[in-house]
Design an enzyme around this catalytic site. Structure first.
Site, PDB file in Angstrom:
ATOM      1  N   LYS A  30     -14.168  -7.287  -6.792  1.00  0.00           N
ATOM      2  CA  LYS A  30     -14.502  -7.511  -5.375  1.00  0.00           C
ATOM      3  C   LYS A  30     -16.018  -7.629  -5.267  1.00  0.00           C
ATOM      4  O   LYS A  30     -16.755  -6.826  -5.860  1.00  0.00           O
ATOM      5  CB  LYS A  30     -14.039  -6.328  -4.516  1.00  0.00           C
ATOM      6  CG  LYS A  30     -12.544  -6.109  -4.485  1.00  0.00           C
ATOM      7  CD  LYS A  30     -12.202  -4.869  -3.664  1.00  0.00           C
ATOM      8  CE  LYS A  30     -10.700  -4.632  -3.636  1.00  0.00           C
ATOM      9  NZ  LYS A  30     -10.364  -3.321  -3.027  1.00  0.00           N
ATOM     10  N   LYS A  84       0.852  -1.177   0.000  1.00  0.00           N
ATOM     11  CA  LYS A  84       0.000   0.000   0.000  1.00  0.00           C
ATOM     12  C   LYS A  84       0.894   1.236   0.000  1.00  0.00           C
ATOM     13  O   LYS A  84       1.874   1.301   0.765  1.00  0.00           O
ATOM     14  CB  LYS A  84      -0.897   0.004   1.250  1.00  0.00           C
ATOM     15  CG  LYS A  84      -1.977  -1.083   1.231  1.00  0.00           C
ATOM     16  CD  LYS A  84      -3.084  -0.752   0.241  1.00  0.00           C
ATOM     17  CE  LYS A  84      -4.292  -1.663   0.417  1.00  0.00           C
ATOM     18  NZ  LYS A  84      -5.367  -1.315  -0.544  1.00  0.00           N
TER      19      LYS A  84
HETATM   20 MG   LIG Z   1      -7.202  -1.515  -4.250  1.00  0.00          MG
END
Ligand SMILES: [Mg+2]
Length: 321
Positions: free
Chosen positions: A247, A151
């Site tokens: 997702k 990240k």
């Molecule tokens: Mg992402």
């Protein structure tokens, strides 16, 4: 007649989860249980403020269709009752789970997908100093994780990635900027990431600025996450992205996710499958799709202090069945 239960649940994290958008210390999920003729199906979703969702709005959306669910609404009918998003995912997952229970099998078997004995999943490293992130990478690599998802925000991008690459020269690295970068300097950053042998860059720009991705030849695949929700998103991604991150909380469940995966492949995109901070229940629901993805990023439950019981068997970077 079906019985429907719908409630929210919190799972404290063992370590704060830091991404470009903020810090989280707890996973908040909404659960739907549908019982019919003594058999039950369960589904879970994670409401996401980035998409205008809260626990409250998601619970309200689900409660608004409880009478229809009690009357036996089908999965196909559900697709028109609720928009794509977390609420529909929880209900869609519960209906899949109920169908599998009725058939005495798993959702994967219903779809003729055979689960392997294990599946590799990315293991996420959240934002910290270059040194701390490199240490986290080393620790994960030594425990057996070979695919690391890094990240990042808009700061120390190359410093952080250089430190991590030095610490784990052989790991497969994928990067997620969560919309935190700007078009200025993007091409050069991508070039540097490619030189560091980064395998993929996820959502560098805010979703509204995707056109800037069409202005240069990508030296590494770029993957749409916040920019890709359902099949309706695909058209605007052509020429901007090579991959899409599917997702269930964005597609509104496996039903649309399967259709999105097929349409995306037909249009030349490579698939990755991701998750929000969630329990093993949410990962179970997406497993049939995860097996055919280039990258599976399903480590949500590994951030929880305590997963649901029985949970899936995660070891570092690996999911065993
Ligand atoms: Mg992402």
């Amino acid at each position: 007649m079906r019985t429907i239960k719908c409630y929210s649940q919190g799972f404290p994290l063992h370590t704060p989860f830091v991404i470009a958008r903020g810090i989280r210390s707890e996973a908040r999920v909404v659960v739907v249980e549908i019982t019919e003729s003594g058999l039950s199906g369960i589904g879970e979703c994670t409401p996401y403020p980035r998409y205008g969702e809260s626990e409250q709005t998601v619970l309200e959306q689900i409660e608004s269709i409880i009478p229809a669910l009690e009357q036996g609404v089908s999965r196909e009918q559900l697709q028109t009752l609720l928009p794509a998003g977390a609420a529909r995912n929880a209900v869609d997952s519960a209906l899949w789970s109920l169908e599998a229970a009725k058939a005495g099998t798993s959702v994967a078997s219903l779809l003729a997908v055979s689960l392997p004995s294990q599946l590799d999943t990315a293991q996420t490293i959240s934002i910290d100093s270059p040194e701390q992130m490199a240490t986290a990478a080393t620790r994960l690599w030594e425990k057996g994780a070979s695919l690391l998802k890094i990240k990042l925000d808009n700061y120390q991008v190359i410093e952080r990635m250089t430190a991590i690459r030095r610490a784990v020269p052989e790991a497969t690295l994928i990067v997620d900027a969560n919309e935190s970068w700007q078009p200025e300097g993007l091409e050069e950053r991508c070039q540097r990431l490619a030189e560091l042998n980064v395998a993929m860059l996820e959502q560098p720009l805010p979703a509204q600025q995707d056109e800037a991705l069409a202005l240069f030849t990508h030296p590494l695949p770029i993957c749409a996450d916040e920019s890709c929700h359902t099949r309706a998103s695909l058209h605007s991604l052509i020429g901007c992205y090579e991959m899409v991150n599917i997702k269930l909380d964005k597609t509104g469940g496996l039903t649309e996710a399967l259709l999105l995966a097929r349409a995306a492949r037909e249009q030349g995109f490579t698939i990755m499958v991701g998750c929000m901070l969630c329990s093993s229940r949410a990962i179970n629901a997406v497993l049939p799709l995860a097996l055919s993805a280039r990258f599976a990023d399903l480590d949500g439950p590994t951030w929880l202090l305590k997963d649901v019981q029985p949970g899936l068997a995660f070891s570092c970077g690996r999911l065993s069945f």
